[in-house]
Write an enzyme that holds these catalytic residues in place. Structure first.
Site, PDB file in Angstrom:
ATOM      1  N   TRP A  21     -99.321  44.514  24.844  1.00  0.00           N
ATOM      2  CA  TRP A  21    -100.408  44.947  25.745  1.00  0.00           C
ATOM      3  C   TRP A  21     -99.985  46.243  26.449  1.00  0.00           C
ATOM      4  O   TRP A  21    -100.805  47.082  26.789  1.00  0.00           O
ATOM      5  CB  TRP A  21    -100.693  43.838  26.763  1.00  0.00           C
ATOM      6  CG  TRP A  21    -101.891  44.074  27.639  1.00  0.00           C
ATOM      7  CD1 TRP A  21    -102.884  45.012  27.463  1.00  0.00           C
ATOM      8  CD2 TRP A  21    -102.230  43.352  28.831  1.00  0.00           C
ATOM      9  NE1 TRP A  21    -103.812  44.899  28.471  1.00  0.00           N
ATOM     10  CE2 TRP A  21    -103.445  43.894  29.323  1.00  0.00           C
ATOM     11  CE3 TRP A  21    -101.643  42.284  29.519  1.00  0.00           C
ATOM     12  CZ2 TRP A  21    -104.066  43.413  30.481  1.00  0.00           C
ATOM     13  CZ3 TRP A  21    -102.266  41.812  30.672  1.00  0.00           C
ATOM     14  CH2 TRP A  21    -103.454  42.366  31.138  1.00  0.00           C
ATOM     15  N   TYR A  57    -106.709  45.279  23.628  1.00  0.00           N
ATOM     16  CA  TYR A  57    -105.690  46.083  24.309  1.00  0.00           C
ATOM     17  C   TYR A  57    -105.902  47.556  23.955  1.00  0.00           C
ATOM     18  O   TYR A  57    -105.551  48.012  22.858  1.00  0.00           O
ATOM     19  CB  TYR A  57    -104.274  45.638  23.914  1.00  0.00           C
ATOM     20  CG  TYR A  57    -103.916  44.206  24.304  1.00  0.00           C
ATOM     21  CD1 TYR A  57    -104.678  43.507  25.236  1.00  0.00           C
ATOM     22  CD2 TYR A  57    -102.812  43.571  23.746  1.00  0.00           C
ATOM     23  CE1 TYR A  57    -104.347  42.199  25.591  1.00  0.00           C
ATOM     24  CE2 TYR A  57    -102.478  42.260  24.101  1.00  0.00           C
ATOM     25  CZ  TYR A  57    -103.261  41.590  25.020  1.00  0.00           C
ATOM     26  OH  TYR A  57    -102.927  40.303  25.359  1.00  0.00           O
ATOM     27  N   GLN A 172    -101.888  30.153  23.180  1.00  0.00           N
ATOM     28  CA  GLN A 172    -101.266  31.179  24.032  1.00  0.00           C
ATOM     29  C   GLN A 172    -101.849  31.066  25.441  1.00  0.00           C
ATOM     30  O   GLN A 172    -103.060  31.192  25.637  1.00  0.00           O
ATOM     31  CB  GLN A 172    -101.508  32.576  23.439  1.00  0.00           C
ATOM     32  CG  GLN A 172    -100.704  33.633  24.175  1.00  0.00           C
ATOM     33  CD  GLN A 172    -100.789  35.036  23.592  1.00  0.00           C
ATOM     34  OE1 GLN A 172    -100.931  36.007  24.328  1.00  0.00           O
ATOM     35  NE2 GLN A 172    -100.682  35.150  22.288  1.00  0.00           N
ATOM     36  N   LYS A 211     -88.407  42.765  41.847  1.00  0.00           N
ATOM     37  CA  LYS A 211     -88.451  44.220  42.122  1.00  0.00           C
ATOM     38  C   LYS A 211     -89.703  44.622  42.892  1.00  0.00           C
ATOM     39  O   LYS A 211     -89.795  45.754  43.341  1.00  0.00           O
ATOM     40  CB  LYS A 211     -88.290  45.026  40.840  1.00  0.00           C
ATOM     41  CG  LYS A 211     -89.401  44.863  39.830  1.00  0.00           C
ATOM     42  CD  LYS A 211     -89.097  45.696  38.590  1.00  0.00           C
ATOM     43  CE  LYS A 211     -90.161  45.492  37.545  1.00  0.00           C
ATOM     44  NZ  LYS A 211     -89.919  46.275  36.354  1.00  0.00           N
ATOM     45  N   GLY A 275     -93.769  41.498  27.742  1.00  0.00           N
ATOM     46  CA  GLY A 275     -94.192  42.866  27.434  1.00  0.00           C
ATOM     47  C   GLY A 275     -93.119  43.848  27.865  1.00  0.00           C
ATOM     48  O   GLY A 275     -92.417  43.609  28.851  1.00  0.00           O
ATOM     49  N   ALA A 276     -92.966  44.940  27.126  1.00  0.00           N
ATOM     50  CA  ALA A 276     -91.954  45.938  27.483  1.00  0.00           C
ATOM     51  C   ALA A 276     -92.601  47.314  27.539  1.00  0.00           C
ATOM     52  O   ALA A 276     -93.312  47.705  26.620  1.00  0.00           O
ATOM     53  CB  ALA A 276     -90.815  45.930  26.467  1.00  0.00           C
ATOM     54  N   GLN A 281     -86.256  47.834  28.430  1.00  0.00           N
ATOM     55  CA  GLN A 281     -86.770  46.508  28.792  1.00  0.00           C
ATOM     56  C   GLN A 281     -86.790  45.587  27.572  1.00  0.00           C
ATOM     57  O   GLN A 281     -86.469  44.394  27.673  1.00  0.00           O
ATOM     58  CB  GLN A 281     -88.174  46.618  29.386  1.00  0.00           C
ATOM     59  CG  GLN A 281     -88.178  47.151  30.819  1.00  0.00           C
ATOM     60  CD  GLN A 281     -89.575  47.203  31.429  1.00  0.00           C
ATOM     61  OE1 GLN A 281     -90.583  47.095  30.726  1.00  0.00           O
ATOM     62  NE2 GLN A 281     -89.634  47.393  32.734  1.00  0.00           N
TER      63      GLN A 281
HETATM   64  N1  LIG Z   1    -103.634  35.807  25.810  1.00  0.00           N
HETATM   65  C1  LIG Z   1    -103.842  36.410  26.963  1.00  0.00           C
HETATM   66  O1  LIG Z   1    -104.883  36.240  27.608  1.00  0.00           O
HETATM   67  C2  LIG Z   1    -102.782  37.328  27.495  1.00  0.00           C
HETATM   68  C3  LIG Z   1    -102.826  37.773  28.825  1.00  0.00           C
HETATM   69  C4  LIG Z   1    -101.792  38.591  29.273  1.00  0.00           C
HETATM   70  C5  LIG Z   1    -100.765  38.968  28.412  1.00  0.00           C
HETATM   71  N2  LIG Z   1    -100.771  38.535  27.107  1.00  0.00           N
HETATM   72  C6  LIG Z   1     -99.682  38.895  26.169  1.00  0.00           C
HETATM   73  O2  LIG Z   1     -98.442  38.550  26.759  1.00  0.00           O
HETATM   74  C7  LIG Z   1     -97.591  39.696  26.822  1.00  0.00           C
HETATM   75  C8  LIG Z   1     -96.729  39.596  28.063  1.00  0.00           C
HETATM   76  O3  LIG Z   1     -97.496  39.372  29.245  1.00  0.00           O
HETATM   77  P1  LIG Z   1     -97.696  40.486  30.380  1.00  0.00           P
HETATM   78  O4  LIG Z   1     -97.538  41.810  29.795  1.00  0.00           O
HETATM   79  O5  LIG Z   1     -98.963  40.144  31.092  1.00  0.00           O
HETATM   80  O6  LIG Z   1     -96.548  40.160  31.436  1.00  0.00           O
HETATM   81  P2  LIG Z   1     -94.956  40.007  31.427  1.00  0.00           P
HETATM   82  O7  LIG Z   1     -94.411  40.003  30.074  1.00  0.00           O
HETATM   83  O8  LIG Z   1     -94.688  38.852  32.316  1.00  0.00           O
HETATM   84  O9  LIG Z   1     -94.516  41.308  32.228  1.00  0.00           O
HETATM   85  C9  LIG Z   1     -94.436  42.543  31.586  1.00  0.00           C
HETATM   86  C10 LIG Z   1     -94.107  43.621  32.622  1.00  0.00           C
HETATM   87  O10 LIG Z   1     -92.931  43.257  33.336  1.00  0.00           O
HETATM   88  C11 LIG Z   1     -92.081  44.396  33.484  1.00  0.00           C
HETATM   89  N3  LIG Z   1     -90.850  44.102  32.737  1.00  0.00           N
HETATM   90  C12 LIG Z   1     -90.697  43.853  31.403  1.00  0.00           C
HETATM   91  N4  LIG Z   1     -89.420  43.608  31.096  1.00  0.00           N
HETATM   92  C13 LIG Z   1     -88.728  43.695  32.245  1.00  0.00           C
HETATM   93  C14 LIG Z   1     -87.366  43.540  32.572  1.00  0.00           C
HETATM   94  N5  LIG Z   1     -86.462  43.240  31.653  1.00  0.00           N
HETATM   95  N6  LIG Z   1     -87.000  43.705  33.877  1.00  0.00           N
HETATM   96  C15 LIG Z   1     -87.902  44.002  34.825  1.00  0.00           C
HETATM   97  N7  LIG Z   1     -89.215  44.155  34.579  1.00  0.00           N
HETATM   98  C16 LIG Z   1     -89.630  44.001  33.293  1.00  0.00           C
HETATM   99  C17 LIG Z   1     -92.822  45.596  32.903  1.00  0.00           C
HETATM  100  O11 LIG Z   1     -93.595  46.246  33.924  1.00  0.00           O
HETATM  101  P3  LIG Z   1     -92.959  47.252  35.025  1.00  0.00           P
HETATM  102  O12 LIG Z   1     -91.741  47.848  34.427  1.00  0.00           O
HETATM  103  O13 LIG Z   1     -94.041  48.221  35.334  1.00  0.00           O
HETATM  104  O14 LIG Z   1     -92.691  46.361  36.203  1.00  0.00           O
HETATM  105  C18 LIG Z   1     -93.796  44.942  31.939  1.00  0.00           C
HETATM  106  O15 LIG Z   1     -94.963  45.702  31.768  1.00  0.00           O
HETATM  107  C19 LIG Z   1     -98.562  40.900  26.785  1.00  0.00           C
HETATM  108  O16 LIG Z   1     -97.941  42.085  26.340  1.00  0.00           O
HETATM  109  C20 LIG Z   1     -99.608  40.382  25.833  1.00  0.00           C
HETATM  110  O17 LIG Z   1     -99.176  40.550  24.492  1.00  0.00           O
HETATM  111  C21 LIG Z   1    -101.756  37.716  26.654  1.00  0.00           C
END
Ligand SMILES: NC(=O)c1ccc[n+]([C@@H]2O[C@H](COP(=O)([O-])OP(=O)(O)OC[C@H]3O[C@@H](n4cnc5c(N)ncnc54)[C@H](OP(=O)(O)O)[C@@H]3O)[C@@H](O)[C@H]2O)c1
Length: 317
Positions: A21, A57, A172, A211, A275-276, A281
């Site tokens: 995403w 996305y 999911q 953070k 997500g990265a 990350q």
């Molecule tokens: N099915 C659905 O409805 C749905 C909804 C949401 C997401 N998704 C999927 O799930 C994936 C992951 O969820 P998400 O993107 O919502 O949230 P997440 O994985 O919980 O958080 C991702 C965010 O956290 C930060 N991050 C990532 N790795 C890190 C690390 N090692 N240390 C510190 N901060 C870190 C980054 O933002 P910063 O660096 O800006 O802080 C990144 O954009 C998405 O990419 C998507 O594919 C699906």
């Protein structure tokens, strides 16, 4: 990296997957193709072989970036691609048209896992119309496995009953140390039925790393601006959990993100896709596998998580 068989599939997936995403810059801030490509390249080098995206996305942009990167890096035979069809496109013809467009954007003959992104809330499409269309796509070899996303337990069960030749293999849903509604009903159902919970927002969009505070919110005007979790009262309520995550990070010489993901992968039915936004990350998140929190530390983190998650409120005004 550790690898597991993803539920009832033949996919040998890295224990940590990756969400794409973040390739949607309207949602998550600046991202161009070269950066997206290096995120994919470094993630793969770190052992990650499962990538999740969705049609919505960036209105196809995330799929395009992911498909192009995988093709240019020569990785198609080495990785699994999961994508999703939004709830507005669940009529039979729309399912076929969507998958056609998605295969083109992803540059693949067959999509490894197609997921219904959310239920057909406003369009009143009968669930069996959609499920039978997906089953037909499996029959035609255009899709390998079927999953759903954000389906309540009862609707997921109804969706399964429409299928005669195949079954739903993944669900999911949001699941992380601060948001655990799936514990109440869904996770038990999934475990009883051999369905994998693909955990979205496994890092609570970065909130579990500590953070972000009410004084230091995400830099860009991104999806988190309106996310209840990032409202001051919820970030404050999350503090005891963040403190526990940080304590364990020091103890294990890991990062907070790695602690939060390692807590998730203790359960073989849970599959996180963090997500990265940067190659760093992706590499860091891959490092959440290959070691274990002790039983005692896992339980202590789980206890604080349960207490804190109860205090999070989605009513913000
Ligand atoms: N099915 C659905 O409805 C749905 C909804 C949401 C997401 N998704 C999927 O799930 C994936 C992951 O969820 P998400 O993107 O919502 O949230 P997440 O994985 O919980 O958080 C991702 C965010 O956290 C930060 N991050 C990532 N790795 C890190 C690390 N090692 N240390 C510190 N901060 C870190 C980054 O933002 P910063 O660096 O800006 O802080 C990144 O954009 C998405 O990419 C998507 O594919 C699906």
């Amino acid at each position: 990296m550790e690898y597991i068989t993803l539920g009832r599939t033949d996919m040998k997936a890295s224990r940590i997957g990756m969400g794409a995403w973040q390739f949607d810059e309207n949602a998550w801030g600046p991202m161009d193709y070269e950066r997206a490509k290096s995120v994919v390249a470094r993630a793969y080098e770190a052992g990650i072989n499962f990538f999740d995206t969705a049609a919505v996305y960036g209105r196809g942009r995330s799929e395009e970036f992911l498909g192009r990167a995988i093709a240019e890096l020569g990785l198609r035979e080495h990785v699994y691609i999961a994508t999703k069809i939004p709830g507005e496109w669940h009529r039979r013809n729309d399912v076929f048209k969507s998958v056609e467009n998605q295969r083109r954007r992803l540059r693949v003959d067959a999509i490894d896992l197609i997921q219904l992104h959310w239920p057909s809330c406003w369009h009143n499409v009968p669930i069996c119309e959609t499920m039978k269309a997906l089953e037909e796509l499996v029959d035609r070899g255009l899709v390998r496995y079927i999953g759903v996303s954000n389906y309540p337990t009862q609707l997921l069960d109804a969706a399964r009953s429409c299928l005669s030749k195949t079954d739903i293999v993944t669900s999911q849903n949001r699941y992380n140390l601060l948001e655990r509604e799936a514990d109440k009903e869904l996770l038990g159902y999934l475990k009883r039925n051999g369905i994998v919970l693909i955990a979205w927002s496994p890092l609570a969009k970065g909130a579990v790393t500590g953070k972000y505070t009410p004084q230091s919110l995400p830099q860009f005007n991104d999806v988190r601006r309106n996310d209840p979790l990032f409202q001051p009262e919820n970030l404050k309520a999350a503090m005891p959990l963040i403190e526990e995550v940080k304590r364990l990070a020091v103890k294990y010489n890991k990062t907070p993100a790695q602690i939060a993901l390692n807590w998730l992968i203790r359960d073989p039915h849970i599959y996180p896709i963090p997500g990265a936004k940067s190659p760093e990350q992706a590499i860091e998140n891959a490092g959440a596998a290959g070691w274990r929190l002790s039983d005692e530390d896992w339980a202590s983190l789980d206890k604080v998580s349960r207490e804190v998650a109860e205090k999070i409120s989605y009513v913000t005004y």
